[in-house]
Each structure stands twice: as structure tokens, then as C-alpha cells.
Design a protein around this motif. Sequence first.
Motif, PDB file in Angstrom:
ATOM      1  N   ARG A   1       1.259  -1.308   0.425  1.00  0.00           N
ATOM      2  CA  ARG A   1      -0.086   0.117   0.405  1.00  0.00           C
ATOM      3  C   ARG A   1       0.947   1.199  -0.038  1.00  0.00           C
ATOM      4  O   ARG A   1       2.261   1.775   0.590  1.00  0.00           O
ATOM      5  CB  ARG A   1      -0.916   0.560   1.150  1.00  0.00           C
ATOM      6  N   THR A   2       0.658   2.187  -0.412  1.00  0.00           N
ATOM      7  CA  THR A   2       0.715   3.665  -0.498  1.00  0.00           C
ATOM      8  C   THR A   2       0.897   3.831   0.761  1.00  0.00           C
ATOM      9  O   THR A   2      -0.433   4.393   1.487  1.00  0.00           O
ATOM     10  CB  THR A   2       0.160   4.809  -1.532  1.00  0.00           C
ATOM     11  N   VAL A   3       1.985   4.581   1.224  1.00  0.00           N
ATOM     12  CA  VAL A   3       2.198   5.314   3.137  1.00  0.00           C
ATOM     13  C   VAL A   3       2.293   6.855   2.729  1.00  0.00           C
ATOM     14  O   VAL A   3       2.033   7.726   3.951  1.00  0.00           O
ATOM     15  CB  VAL A   3       2.591   4.193   3.983  1.00  0.00           C
ATOM     16  N   ALA A   4       2.661   7.546   1.354  1.00  0.00           N
ATOM     17  CA  ALA A   4       2.508   8.298   1.321  1.00  0.00           C
ATOM     18  C   ALA A   4       3.331   9.190   0.046  1.00  0.00           C
ATOM     19  O   ALA A   4       3.672   8.325  -0.888  1.00  0.00           O
ATOM     20  CB  ALA A   4       4.548   9.232   2.280  1.00  0.00           C
ATOM     21  N   GLY A   5       2.721   9.438  -0.729  1.00  0.00           N
ATOM     22  CA  GLY A   5       2.547  10.741  -1.741  1.00  0.00           C
ATOM     23  C   GLY A   5       1.613   9.989  -2.704  1.00  0.00           C
ATOM     24  O   GLY A   5       0.597   9.269  -2.567  1.00  0.00           O
ATOM     25  N   THR A   6       1.538  11.094  -3.963  1.00  0.00           N
ATOM     26  CA  THR A   6       0.625  11.325  -4.259  1.00  0.00           C
ATOM     27  C   THR A   6       0.460  10.341  -6.108  1.00  0.00           C
ATOM     28  O   THR A   6      -0.152  10.212  -7.075  1.00  0.00           O
ATOM     29  CB  THR A   6      -0.214  12.141  -5.039  1.00  0.00           C
TER      30      THR A   6
ATOM     31  N   ASN B   1       8.183  14.112  -3.436  1.00  0.00           N
ATOM     32  CA  ASN B   1       9.037  14.370  -4.355  1.00  0.00           C
ATOM     33  C   ASN B   1      10.702  13.793  -4.642  1.00  0.00           C
ATOM     34  O   ASN B   1      11.315  13.786  -3.561  1.00  0.00           O
ATOM     35  CB  ASN B   1      10.074  15.981  -4.561  1.00  0.00           C
ATOM     36  N   ASN B   2      10.680  12.227  -5.158  1.00  0.00           N
ATOM     37  CA  ASN B   2      11.419  11.669  -5.588  1.00  0.00           C
ATOM     38  C   ASN B   2      12.307  11.551  -3.841  1.00  0.00           C
ATOM     39  O   ASN B   2      14.088  11.867  -4.249  1.00  0.00           O
ATOM     40  CB  ASN B   2      12.425  12.433  -6.394  1.00  0.00           C
ATOM     41  N   PRO B   3      11.623  10.237  -3.468  1.00  0.00           N
ATOM     42  CA  PRO B   3      12.747  10.069  -2.191  1.00  0.00           C
ATOM     43  C   PRO B   3      13.156   9.145  -1.931  1.00  0.00           C
ATOM     44  O   PRO B   3      13.340   8.077  -3.169  1.00  0.00           O
ATOM     45  CB  PRO B   3      10.827   9.288  -1.615  1.00  0.00           C
ATOM     46  N   TYR B   4      14.177   9.233  -1.305  1.00  0.00           N
ATOM     47  CA  TYR B   4      15.541   8.183  -1.412  1.00  0.00           C
ATOM     48  C   TYR B   4      15.442   7.248  -0.279  1.00  0.00           C
ATOM     49  O   TYR B   4      15.211   6.371  -0.241  1.00  0.00           O
ATOM     50  CB  TYR B   4      16.281   8.523  -1.685  1.00  0.00           C
ATOM     51  N   GLY B   5      16.522   8.066   0.366  1.00  0.00           N
ATOM     52  CA  GLY B   5      16.485   6.653   1.564  1.00  0.00           C
ATOM     53  C   GLY B   5      15.056   6.824   3.088  1.00  0.00           C
ATOM     54  O   GLY B   5      14.809   8.048   3.238  1.00  0.00           O
ATOM     55  N   VAL B   6      15.705   6.063   3.566  1.00  0.00           N
ATOM     56  CA  VAL B   6      14.151   5.996   4.290  1.00  0.00           C
ATOM     57  C   VAL B   6      14.751   4.684   5.181  1.00  0.00           C
ATOM     58  O   VAL B   6      15.217   3.910   5.598  1.00  0.00           O
ATOM     59  CB  VAL B   6      13.168   5.123   3.199  1.00  0.00           C
TER      60      VAL B   6
ATOM     61  N   GLU C   1      10.489   7.277  -9.128  1.00  0.00           N
ATOM     62  CA  GLU C   1      10.146   8.516  -9.393  1.00  0.00           C
ATOM     63  C   GLU C   1       8.561   8.362  -9.992  1.00  0.00           C
ATOM     64  O   GLU C   1       7.412   8.817 -10.481  1.00  0.00           O
ATOM     65  CB  GLU C   1      11.029   8.095 -10.862  1.00  0.00           C
ATOM     66  N   SER C   2       7.471   7.302  -9.007  1.00  0.00           N
ATOM     67  CA  SER C   2       6.453   7.267  -8.643  1.00  0.00           C
ATOM     68  C   SER C   2       6.194   8.259  -7.369  1.00  0.00           C
ATOM     69  O   SER C   2       5.116   8.121  -7.090  1.00  0.00           O
ATOM     70  CB  SER C   2       5.857   6.219  -8.477  1.00  0.00           C
ATOM     71  N   HIS C   3       7.325   8.846  -6.891  1.00  0.00           N
ATOM     72  CA  HIS C   3       6.880   9.739  -6.129  1.00  0.00           C
ATOM     73  C   HIS C   3       6.012   9.406  -4.696  1.00  0.00           C
ATOM     74  O   HIS C   3       5.500  10.012  -4.014  1.00  0.00           O
ATOM     75  CB  HIS C   3       6.040  11.250  -6.444  1.00  0.00           C
ATOM     76  N   ARG C   4       6.164   7.828  -4.467  1.00  0.00           N
ATOM     77  CA  ARG C   4       5.403   7.128  -3.623  1.00  0.00           C
ATOM     78  C   ARG C   4       6.533   6.333  -2.087  1.00  0.00           C
ATOM     79  O   ARG C   4       7.420   6.164  -3.083  1.00  0.00           O
ATOM     80  CB  ARG C   4       4.637   6.457  -3.846  1.00  0.00           C
ATOM     81  N   VAL C   5       6.054   6.337  -1.449  1.00  0.00           N
ATOM     82  CA  VAL C   5       6.430   5.876  -0.182  1.00  0.00           C
ATOM     83  C   VAL C   5       5.100   4.510  -0.124  1.00  0.00           C
ATOM     84  O   VAL C   5       4.104   4.967   0.476  1.00  0.00           O
ATOM     85  CB  VAL C   5       6.937   6.636   0.922  1.00  0.00           C
TER      86      VAL C   5
END
Length: 376
Positions: free
Chosen positions: A35-40, A61-66, A364-368
Motif C-alpha cells: 500500500r502507499t503510505v505517502a505520496g500521490t 518529491n523523489n524519495p530516496y533513503g528511508v 520516480e513514482s513519488h511514493r513511499v
Amino acid sequence: MTTFLNRRQLLQLSLAGFGMAGLHRFSYGQQTVVRTVAGTGVPGFEETAAAGALAPATPVNNPYGVVVGPDSALYFCEVDSGRTRRLDLNTHMLRTVAGNGEKAYSGDGGLASDASFSAPHEIRFDAQGNLYIVSRDSHTVRRVDRASGRVSTLAGTGEAGFSGDGGPAQLAQLRQPHSIAFDARGDLLICDIGNSRLRRVDMASGIISTLSGTGERTVTPDSAPITGTPLLGPRSIDTDAAGNAYLVLREGNAVFRLDIAANRLQRIAGTGERGYQGDGGAAVDATFNGPKGIAYSQSDHSLYIVDTENHVIRRMSLTTGVIDTVLGNGERGDGPDGDPLTCSLNRPHGVFAHEGLLYVTDSESHRVREVSGLFD
């Protein structure tokens, strides 16, 4: 926009009719769900603490490290905006903890929220709860003090280069560092990819040294001493409590185990050839395409490897040595949420395992995204 459902509702979804020919699925004993927890799906910036919107309805916006922090919140950095965000997994509120949105290297001595960061790639917390941000384009690793929220530079001068081994880390030069992790001793490992080296900062003394790599962009041997051995694209690293580090080589298309105490590295996944093969078999015989992230999971003694240019997340059991795909279908795209093996990803970069859940930055889907049901 992805509809927000709670975890219990998602686990009750019936996905029995979904299947992926050619992909090997684990028998996990429970339903796996993404499921998506952040981002549209659209890049942007919005704070939710004041607005009251839930994170899945808020752009990132383009999330990387988590990483999951000591407060059990989810933190991720955005390479394009320079911000580090905090997602409360209970209230689903999203706010910025570091970065003002300007791509620069400034703000030391002040609040992290007022400082500028340039292309942050990864974030980590130390045992005391201080936050560390590796900033590729300012060639630094910066520290955010847990108590005061103020930022300082731990390693790097802001200028690209290679210098400083044997001296204070803040006087040393790095070149496009990408990834950081704390080892079992509490020292900080830095993937100094532009210098083809793995650097180490002794956190007691502040002294930096080269742990591995020679500066040469040549093939890494399958087995060798850690010191004095070339590293072909040291891109991402994670560690376990037993003193091992797990290093992803981006150009080398492989994963190596580093037994730091024994000064030995060993290839454990990837042949070095570019491709997407080997699921259901030995990881050492599998192929990758530009892997860029890795996470060690203590719960199932496995590695979760971000196979970025194949747009999938793969799992290597350190017990059996077998590799499989656990998220993504090998096609570049955006979702849908539901069955992990029918969910397309778009160049993912970050991954973190925590309390039975896997978090992935679908960059690049801009989601977490969050995957449940993979392990207990």
C-alpha cells in the motif's frame, strides 16, 4: 490517487486471483499486501501537520533513503527537494524535519529545518537518536542533534575530492557520497562512490579512514581482503549486529558480505552481469541491473535488495542463499497497490525492514510504499 486503507482492511483483501508468470513467490503463510503510505504519484511539497491531510494524499518529491527512527516514525529524504520528512505511522501526518527546499550547502549551527541540503541520498540514526544525512552534491555527511535540532557537518568539506584519511572527518574530502550505515562498533561507514572507496569514521575520535577500495574502477574479486581491494561502484550499504556489512556495487551488479573483524569480503549475490534472472535459485548466480539499495532484516535473516533498473525489490535469504522478487513486476510504472507482484515500480532506491513491514521509496513514482505479510 491511491485510496487510503488501514492495515487490517488491506490484509482482508482477497487477491487470490492475482498471479505473475515467471516470478517465484514465497510461501509466507499470510497474505502479502503493498500500500502507499505517502505520496500521490505527482512530485510536490505540502506539510500535513497543519493542513490535516493524510500522507497518502500529500505529494512527495523523489524519495530516496528511508528509515524508522527511535520514535517509531518513518523518515525519508527527498533527493530533488533536499528535504528530510517525518511520517507518523499512527496519525499519518507528514512534516519536514530538515531542509528548506533550496539545493545548497548551508545552515550549519542553525536549525536543520532552516538549513539547505544538496541531493540527500540516505539517512540514519545513531544509538543516541541523532540523525545523519548524506548529501551527494555537497559531498558531505551532516548531523542533526536530537536535543537541539541543530545541524553540523560530520564529514566532508563541501568540495569534491579525496583527502584527509588519518585526520578529522570534517576536514576530509569526499566525492559524491551516496550511502551511510553504522557498524556493530558504532562507527559510520560511507559509500564514497565517486572515489570508489568505502570510508569509515571512528565516532569516538572523529578520524576518517578508507576501509576498502583503491580508487580504481575495476572489477571487485569474488573473495579478497577488505583493505586494498578495488570496489566497482560502492553504492549502498547496511550492517548487522554480528559485525557484517552488506555492500551493493552499482556498476558491479553484485552484493558483497564484508566481515569487518576478519578483514574479508565475499560476493554473495549477483554474477556481475547485467540482467534480471535467477529468481528461485542461488543468489550468487542471479543477475541485477544497477542495484542501488539494501536492507538487512533481522526478523528473517535476509537481505532486501533494491534492483533499481529492473524496478523490483528482491529478497535474499542468508540462511538458504535463495533469491526471489517480493515487490514489482519488472515493468516501469506506478502501482497499483494490492498484490506486490502486480505493482509496477519506477526506479526505487530506498528500503528498510521494521517489525514485520518493508518500506520502499518508489522514487520516480513519488511514493513511499509499505509491504506487509513478508515476514513476522
